[in-house]
Design a protein around this motif. Structure first.
Motif, PDB file in Angstrom:
ATOM      1  N   HIS A 220       8.143  -5.919  -4.712  1.00  0.00           N
ATOM      2  CA  HIS A 220       6.730  -6.174  -4.973  1.00  0.00           C
ATOM      3  C   HIS A 220       6.065  -4.849  -5.336  1.00  0.00           C
ATOM      4  CE1 HIS A 220       7.364 -10.123  -3.218  1.00  0.00           C
ATOM      5  NE2 HIS A 220       7.924  -9.532  -2.175  1.00  0.00           N
ATOM      6  N   ARG A 221       5.101  -4.885  -6.229  1.00  0.00           N
ATOM      7  CA  ARG A 221       4.505  -3.610  -6.655  1.00  0.00           C
ATOM      8  C   ARG A 221       3.839  -2.874  -5.496  1.00  0.00           C
ATOM      9  NH1 ARG A 221      -1.060  -4.337 -10.117  1.00  0.00           N
ATOM     10  NH2 ARG A 221      -1.893  -6.214  -9.140  1.00  0.00           N
ATOM     11  N   VAL A 222       3.264  -3.618  -4.544  1.00  0.00           N
ATOM     12  CA  VAL A 222       2.588  -2.939  -3.439  1.00  0.00           C
ATOM     13  C   VAL A 222       3.576  -2.268  -2.487  1.00  0.00           C
ATOM     14  CG1 VAL A 222       0.566  -4.423  -3.548  1.00  0.00           C
ATOM     15  CG2 VAL A 222       2.452  -5.029  -2.026  1.00  0.00           C
ATOM     16  N   SER A 223       4.879  -2.552  -2.625  1.00  0.00           N
ATOM     17  CA  SER A 223       5.852  -1.830  -1.812  1.00  0.00           C
ATOM     18  C   SER A 223       5.866  -0.351  -2.159  1.00  0.00           C
ATOM     19  CB  SER A 223       7.257  -2.435  -1.994  1.00  0.00           C
ATOM     20  OG  SER A 223       7.348  -3.679  -1.348  1.00  0.00           O
ATOM     21  N   ASP A 224       5.375   0.012  -3.352  1.00  0.00           N
ATOM     22  CA  ASP A 224       5.293   1.426  -3.708  1.00  0.00           C
ATOM     23  C   ASP A 224       4.155   2.137  -2.987  1.00  0.00           C
ATOM     24  OD1 ASP A 224       6.997   3.060  -5.057  1.00  0.00           O
ATOM     25  OD2 ASP A 224       6.242   2.638  -7.059  1.00  0.00           O
ATOM     26  N   PHE A 225       3.316   1.384  -2.266  1.00  0.00           N
ATOM     27  CA  PHE A 225       2.294   2.019  -1.438  1.00  0.00           C
ATOM     28  C   PHE A 225       2.863   2.489  -0.102  1.00  0.00           C
ATOM     29  CE2 PHE A 225      -0.963  -0.962  -3.577  1.00  0.00           C
ATOM     30  CZ  PHE A 225      -1.169  -0.049  -4.592  1.00  0.00           C
ATOM     31  N   ALA A 226       4.063   2.015   0.243  1.00  0.00           N
ATOM     32  CA  ALA A 226       4.594   2.291   1.574  1.00  0.00           C
ATOM     33  C   ALA A 226       4.546   3.773   1.908  1.00  0.00           C
ATOM     34  CB  ALA A 226       6.022   1.761   1.694  1.00  0.00           C
ATOM     35  N   LEU A 253       0.031  -8.707   0.921  1.00  0.00           N
ATOM     36  CA  LEU A 253       1.376  -8.136   1.056  1.00  0.00           C
ATOM     37  C   LEU A 253       1.380  -6.680   1.508  1.00  0.00           C
ATOM     38  CD1 LEU A 253       3.147  -9.561  -2.129  1.00  0.00           C
ATOM     39  CD2 LEU A 253       3.950  -9.847   0.223  1.00  0.00           C
ATOM     40  N   ILE A 254       0.269  -5.990   1.379  1.00  0.00           N
ATOM     41  CA  ILE A 254       0.265  -4.546   1.611  1.00  0.00           C
ATOM     42  C   ILE A 254       0.808  -4.180   2.994  1.00  0.00           C
ATOM     43  CG2 ILE A 254      -1.226  -2.545   2.005  1.00  0.00           C
ATOM     44  CD1 ILE A 254      -2.887  -3.373  -0.339  1.00  0.00           C
ATOM     45  N   THR A 255       0.277  -4.801   4.037  1.00  0.00           N
ATOM     46  CA  THR A 255       0.687  -4.425   5.395  1.00  0.00           C
ATOM     47  C   THR A 255       2.122  -4.829   5.717  1.00  0.00           C
ATOM     48  OG1 THR A 255      -1.596  -4.475   6.169  1.00  0.00           O
ATOM     49  CG2 THR A 255       0.135  -4.639   7.843  1.00  0.00           C
ATOM     50  N   LEU A 296      -8.191  -1.349   5.118  1.00  0.00           N
ATOM     51  CA  LEU A 296      -7.523  -2.104   4.063  1.00  0.00           C
ATOM     52  C   LEU A 296      -6.539  -3.131   4.611  1.00  0.00           C
ATOM     53  CD1 LEU A 296      -6.638   0.425   1.198  1.00  0.00           C
ATOM     54  CD2 LEU A 296      -8.597  -1.092   1.410  1.00  0.00           C
ATOM     55  N   MET A 297      -6.142  -2.996   5.850  1.00  0.00           N
ATOM     56  CA  MET A 297      -5.111  -3.873   6.399  1.00  0.00           C
ATOM     57  C   MET A 297      -5.650  -5.244   6.768  1.00  0.00           C
ATOM     58  SD  MET A 297      -3.138  -1.004   8.706  1.00  0.00           S
ATOM     59  CE  MET A 297      -1.533  -1.756   8.841  1.00  0.00           C
ATOM     60  N   GLY A 298      -6.964  -5.367   6.984  1.00  0.00           N
ATOM     61  CA  GLY A 298      -7.544  -6.656   7.284  1.00  0.00           C
ATOM     62  C   GLY A 298      -6.962  -7.276   8.541  1.00  0.00           C
ATOM     63  N   MET A 299      -6.927  -8.602   8.545  1.00  0.00           N
ATOM     64  CA  MET A 299      -6.444  -9.325   9.727  1.00  0.00           C
ATOM     65  C   MET A 299      -4.950  -9.107   9.951  1.00  0.00           C
ATOM     66  SD  MET A 299      -8.992 -10.708  11.179  1.00  0.00           S
ATOM     67  CE  MET A 299      -8.150 -11.842  12.289  1.00  0.00           C
ATOM     68  N   THR A 300      -4.207  -8.813   8.875  1.00  0.00           N
ATOM     69  CA  THR A 300      -2.760  -8.602   9.013  1.00  0.00           C
ATOM     70  C   THR A 300      -2.479  -7.420   9.939  1.00  0.00           C
ATOM     71  OG1 THR A 300      -2.558  -9.376   6.753  1.00  0.00           O
ATOM     72  CG2 THR A 300      -0.600  -8.399   7.736  1.00  0.00           C
ATOM     73  N   GLY A 301      -3.371  -6.443   9.922  1.00  0.00           N
ATOM     74  CA  GLY A 301      -3.166  -5.260  10.726  1.00  0.00           C
ATOM     75  C   GLY A 301      -3.738  -5.370  12.115  1.00  0.00           C
TER      76      GLY A 301
END
Length: 309
Positions: A220-226, A253-255, A296-301
Motif C-alpha cells: 500500500h502506498r501509505v506503507s512508505d510512511f512507516a 491504513l496509515i496506523t 493523524l492516527m484518529g480512532m485507530t491509534g
C-alpha cells in the motif's frame, strides 16, 4: 572472511572482491545491517555494499527498481556489475552519487518538503507495479496475519513480559484494523521502503540522490510512511497529501501499516532467542514506535491501556 587492517576496527572488503572488480578502497562509509565502502575503479567513484546475512528480499528486484527509476530520470545508485557472492555474503557495486544528507532540523517546512518529494517519487514508482511482489516480502496486512506471530509473542513473555504484552496488543489491533477494511481490489504500488532525510542526498540546495532501496517492494502506498513518518512527523504526511491527496482508505491504513512494519522479523528473532541462537533482548525501537500517538492516527491509534485484558 572480511579482513581487518591492523590497528583499526573498521572492516575491509575481502581481497577476492577487490581483485574481482579491480577496486581501490578510499574509505569506510559504515552502515547498520548493510556495510558500505567508498571505492574507485579506473578513477570512477563507486560505492561497494555488503548485504546483511539475510537480505530483506530478492536483491535482483531492488536492482531492477533502481534501473527503472534511473531511466525515468531519478538520481538513484544503479549497479554497475552483477552482484558477487563471497564467503556467503552478497556484494554489489553501485555508481557513487554526489552530495550528502541535508542538515536535519525537522522543521515543519522541511518535513512537508520530504512528503512532497515522496509523492513525486510515488508518481513514478506507481508505474513499476508490473514488477509484481518482491520475493521474500509481504504486503502490510499479511505481516500481522502470520499465524506464527501470536505464538512467538506469547513465547517472548518468558523473557520480557510487559514488552510482549505491548507487542501483542498492537499486533492484535493492527490485524483488527486490516480485517475491518475491504482491501480486495486495492491497488498496490512499489514503495521505497525506507524514505527519510538520511536517505536523501543534496548539493547546493539541489537533490542529487535518493538512496537505500534495500526494502523496496509492492505494498500500500501509505506503507512508505512507516519510516518517513514513524508516528511523529505528521508534516511528512501532510506534505504528501498536498501533492497526491490521500483517500479515506489511505487514512484508515496509515496506523495499521505502520504497526505491521514494526513486526518485520520479530517472530524470527524471538525463535532464535528461544532456541538459544541469540541472547534474549528487548525490542526497544519497536516498543518506542508502537507507544507513539499523533492526531493523524484518529480512532485507530487508541491508547495502549496500562493493564490490557
Amino acid at each position: 572472511m572480511t579482513q581487518l587492517p591492523q590497528g583499526t576496527d573498521r572492516p575491509c572488503p575481502p581481497s577476492e572482491v577487490l581483485a574481482r572488480w579491480a577496486l581501490r578502497v578510499e574509505g569506510y562509509l559504515g552502515g547498520r545491517a548493510n556495510l558500505h565502502w567508498q571505492v574507485s575503479r579506473d578513477g570512477r567513484p563507486l560505492v561497494l555494499r555488503r548485504y546483511q546475512d539475510n537480505p530483506l528480499g530478492d536483491i535482483g528486484y531492488e536492482l531492477r527498481v533502481l534501473r527503472r527509476l534511473d531511466a525515468l530520470g531519478w538520481p538513484v545508485p544503479v549497479a554497475v556489475d552483477e552482484p558477487l557472492v563471497v564467503d556467503g555474503r552478497t556484494w554489489c557495486l553501485f555508481a557513487r552519487l554526489p552530495g550528502a544528507p541535508p542538515a536535519v532540523t525537522e522543521s515543519p517546512s522541511e518535513l512537508r518538503a520530504v512528503g512532497r518529494l515522496l509523492a513525486r517519487l510515488h508518481a513514478d514508482l506507481e508505474t513499476l507495479a508490473d514488477l509484481g511482489q518482491r520475493p521474500g516480502c509481504e504486503r502490510a496486512e499479511r505481516i500481522v496475519a502470520d499465524p506464527v506471530l501470536p505464538g512467538r509473542l506469547r513465547e517472548y513473555e518468558r523473557f520480557f513480559p510487559e514488552s510482549a504484552r505491548i507487542l501483542r496488543w498492537h499486533a492484535d489491533r493492527a490485524r483488527e484494523a486490516f480485517d475491518a477494511l475491504d482491501l480486495r481490489d486495492r491497488r498496490l504500488m512499489v514503495i521505497h521502503g525506507d524514505f527519510g532525510l538520511r536517505n536523501l542526498l543534496c548539493r547546493d540546495g539541489r537533490l542529487t540522490g535518493v538512496v537505500d532501496f534495500e526494502a523496496t517492494h509492492l505494498n500500500h502506498r501509505v506503507s512508505d510512511f512507516a519510516l518517513a513518518w514513524r508516528a511523529k512527523r505528521d508534516e511528512v504526511v501532510r506534505g504528501y497529501d498536498e501533492v497526491r491527496p490521500l483517500d479515506e482508505l489511505d487514512w484508515a491504513l496509515i496506523t495499521p501499516a505502520l504497526w505491521s512494519w514494526v513486526f518485520l522479523g520479530v517472530a524470527g528473532e524471538i525463535h532464535e532467542m528461544a532456541v538459544g541462537s541469540i541472547r534474549p533482548h528487548g525490542f526497544e525501537w519497536q516498543i518506542g514506535v508502537l507507544r507513539r500517538r499523533t492526531p493523524l492516527m484518529g480512532m485507530t491509534g487508541a491508547t495502549y491501556p496500562d493493564s490490557p485484558g
